[in-house]
Design a protein around this motif. Structure first.
Motif, mmCIF file in Angstrom:
data_model
loop_
_atom_site.group_PDB
_atom_site.id
_atom_site.type_symbol
_atom_site.label_atom_id
_atom_site.label_comp_id
_atom_site.label_asym_id
_atom_site.label_seq_id
_atom_site.Cartn_x
_atom_site.Cartn_y
_atom_site.Cartn_z
ATOM 1 N N LEU A 1 -45.499 14.720 66.718
ATOM 2 C CA LEU A 1 -44.791 13.539 67.203
ATOM 3 C C LEU A 1 -45.673 12.290 67.160
ATOM 4 O O LEU A 1 -45.170 11.172 67.020
ATOM 5 C CB LEU A 1 -44.299 13.777 68.638
ATOM 6 N N MET A 2 -46.981 12.487 67.267
ATOM 7 C CA MET A 2 -47.914 11.361 67.278
ATOM 8 C C MET A 2 -48.231 10.852 65.872
ATOM 9 O O MET A 2 -48.458 9.652 65.660
ATOM 10 C CB MET A 2 -49.197 11.780 67.990
ATOM 11 N N LEU A 3 -48.253 11.743 64.898
ATOM 12 C CA LEU A 3 -48.709 11.386 63.558
ATOM 13 C C LEU A 3 -47.919 10.266 62.886
ATOM 14 O O LEU A 3 -48.516 9.453 62.162
ATOM 15 C CB LEU A 3 -48.706 12.630 62.658
ATOM 16 N N PRO A 4 -46.574 10.167 63.037
ATOM 17 C CA PRO A 4 -45.857 9.096 62.329
ATOM 18 C C PRO A 4 -46.381 7.694 62.599
ATOM 19 O O PRO A 4 -46.404 6.864 61.684
ATOM 20 C CB PRO A 4 -44.412 9.265 62.820
ATOM 21 N N TRP A 5 -46.826 7.406 63.826
ATOM 22 C CA TRP A 5 -47.425 6.079 64.074
ATOM 23 C C TRP A 5 -48.946 6.119 63.951
ATOM 24 O O TRP A 5 -49.564 5.155 63.490
ATOM 25 C CB TRP A 5 -47.037 5.557 65.464
#
Length: 554
Positions: free
Chosen positions: A268-272
């Motif tokens: 969930l953190m990787l996209p930003w």
């Protein structure tokens, strides 16, 4: 159709960026903001506190924090302490120490460039450091005192070494072994575990498996020699410290984190966090789907999956360890930059130009509000978030920010059409935004984040004659800040049996630390940073009433 470069009609920055252009941009990005502010809460304050203790006491083998042992791998602290010592005539300790982050970051970007040259080609390689430095998550840690940056550097050096195993086998093995050993000295064993399966993968795919296997076994011996030198010195001089260090390592390797929950949070953190490397890596997988078995794609894919697994299982879904996911993702994303179709490349380019131009304008407007009181509503909001702050006009800072803004405007007008233009504009825009924040907003940000005023107020409230100060609920960053600013050291309230401490310092409510202050203690001071208004966020100092004995009640 893929984006095709056109011959520039007017003079601008050449694309792909030449050596000096790339170097100047990266150096400006890296070293801006490393100086000009106090230690801030969490890792920055803790690391600087360890360096301060090391420089003050000279315990180079056994790092400590506020006088207490701090079992941790020492490489980053050594480099930061050396920087602080060499530049003590020019900069305060915390600023000179933080320059170590700049050195490690610059080395990491350089090794990423070299690894990209080995995997891809010299024309595409400049995209690698631009993608790594342009990742949003990287920005948060590249400008703080952060030991994980030394580990990141070790990972990028190891990838460069592994990419040379077939072409320059001896040099590649030496680089890999040195990186592995120094990486252990930077952050311990767990962060270096992803590199071992990647090395086995490289041997398996090598054209000369037997030779590569022998060389990499030799590189493991080299890494053990580098790491073992510190461990042997500890065994001879500080066995208790060595035991505490290994206990921490074993605790981490026992899998104390929840792997599935960590994996979910990382995804969930990787996209930003990994923008724009993540979508470009996804495009590479699609555009080069018939070439996934080739080494330039298979190696970074495998390295990313292994790093994701190790971080999820042993390091946890925290922002600093997630840095280790970026190098393989960046190496995978490099071909995606030049293979973007014209429409997607133009959309990415315009998105970067519009986004950073918009935020640059907002940054200037907010600065006007802080310094000149206009716009009035925004000025009131700035005062509400940092009560008591008074903005001052700084000619040098404003002039540098204005120059950077003008260079940005010139760049977006004169840049020639090229597959590299989008990532170049993105990285340049991120550099502009960070430079504007560091020059225009830094006094306001530092005012709200530093503990200097809190520590000074506490120091003035302390009686001249005192036995010792017990403490409860104080995080390492608070202990480090109080020690750094005013030499205030405390003893944990739960470990002072038999000592008569006449003062008790509590962060937040005493009940949260299972400490009783009823009857035997009287509050003599309370303080916190300007934005900390709740009682749970403040520090409370208690003094023992006459006739009371023993440690705080439990």
């Amino acid at each position: 159709m893929p984006f095709q470069a056109e011959r520039p009609r007017h003079r601008g920055i050449p694309l792909p960026p030449s050596g000096w252009t790339l170097a100047v941009l990266l150096v400006l990005y890296i070293f801006t903001g490393l100086i000009g502010h106090d230690p801030w809460k969490n890792d920055d304050a803790v690391t600087i506190g360890v360096v301060h203790d090391l420089v003050s006491n000279g315990n180079w083998l056994t790092p400590s924090l506020a006088g207490n042992p701090y079992p941790d791998a020492p490489l980053y602290y050594w480099v930061a302490a050396a920087s602080a010592h060499l530049l003590s005539w020019l900069l305060p300790l915390h600023e000179a120490a933080r320059l170590a982050s700049g050195v490690f970051t610059l080395l990491a970007l350089g090794c990423t460039l070299l690894a990209a040259r080995e995997l891809h080609d010299r024309e595409q390689a400049p995209a690698a450091p631009l993608l790594l430095a342009g990742s949003i998550g990287f920005l948060f840690h590249a400008h703080e005192a952060q030991p994980m940056l030394a580990t990141l550097t070790a990972h990028t050096a190891a990838y460069w070494g592994l990419t040379q195993i077939d072409r320059r086998p001896l040099r590649g093995a030496c680089w890999f072994g040195s990186a592995l050993g120094l990486g252990f000295l930077a952050n311990g064993l767990a962060p270096m575990l992803p590199l071992l399966p990647v090395a086995a993968f490289v041997v398996w795919r090598s054209q000369h498996r037997q030779r590569s296997a022998l060389l990499l076994l030799g590189s493991l011996l080299l890494s053990c020699m580098l790491a073992g030198a510190w461990l042997a010195a500890l065994f001879a001089t500080s066995p208790d410290y060595l035991a505490a260090f290994w206990q921490g390592e074993l605790t981490q390797l026992s899998g104390s984190v929840q792997p599935l929950l960590s994996l979910q949070r990382l995804l969930l953190m990787l996209p930003w966090y990994a923008w724009p490397a993540l979508p470009l890596a996804g495009w590479t997988l699609w555009a080069k789907r018939r070439q996934l078995a080739t080494t330039p794609l298979a190696l970074p894919m495998f390295a990313f999956l292994v790093a994701l697994l190790v971080v999820s299982v042993w390091l946890g879904a925290r922002s600093a360890p997630a840095l280790l996911l970026l190098p393989p993702l960046v190496l995978l994303a490099v071909p995606g930059v030049t293979s973007l179709r014209r429409g997607a490349a133009n959309a990415f380019d315009w998105f970067g130009m519009i986004t950073f131009s918009f935020f640059a304008v907002l940054t200037w407007i907010a600065w006007c509000a802080m310094v000149f009181g206009w716009p009035a509503r925004l000025a009131k909001q700035a005062v509400r978030l940092a009560p008591g702050f008074v903005g001052h006009f700084n000619v040098f800072a404003a002039g540098l920010a204005l120059l950077a803004t003008l260079v940005w405007c010139w760049m977006i007008v004169t840049s020639p059409r090229s597959p590299m233009r989008g990532i170049m504009h993105w990285m340049s825009g991120l550099t502009l935004l960070w430079l504007l924040i560091a020059t225009l907003w830094m006094p306001w940000i530092d005012y709200g984040k530093t503990y200097r005023q809190v520590s000074g107020s506490l120091s003035r409230a302390l009686p001249e004659k005192r036995e010792c100060i017990a403490s409860a609920n104080l995080a390492d960053s608070l202990l480090a800040s109080l020690d750094y600013f005013d030499d205030i050291r405390t003893l944990p309230a739960k470990s002072i049996a038999g000592k008569r401490c006449d003062l008790l310092l509590v962060h937040g409510s005493a009940k949260d630390g299972n400490i009783s202050v009823a009857g035997g203690w009287r509050q003599i001071w309370e303080g916190g940073r300007p934005a900390e208004r709740r009682d749970a966020e403040k520090l409370h100092l208690y003094r023992r009433e006459e006739g009371k004995k023993g440690p705080p009640g439990k």
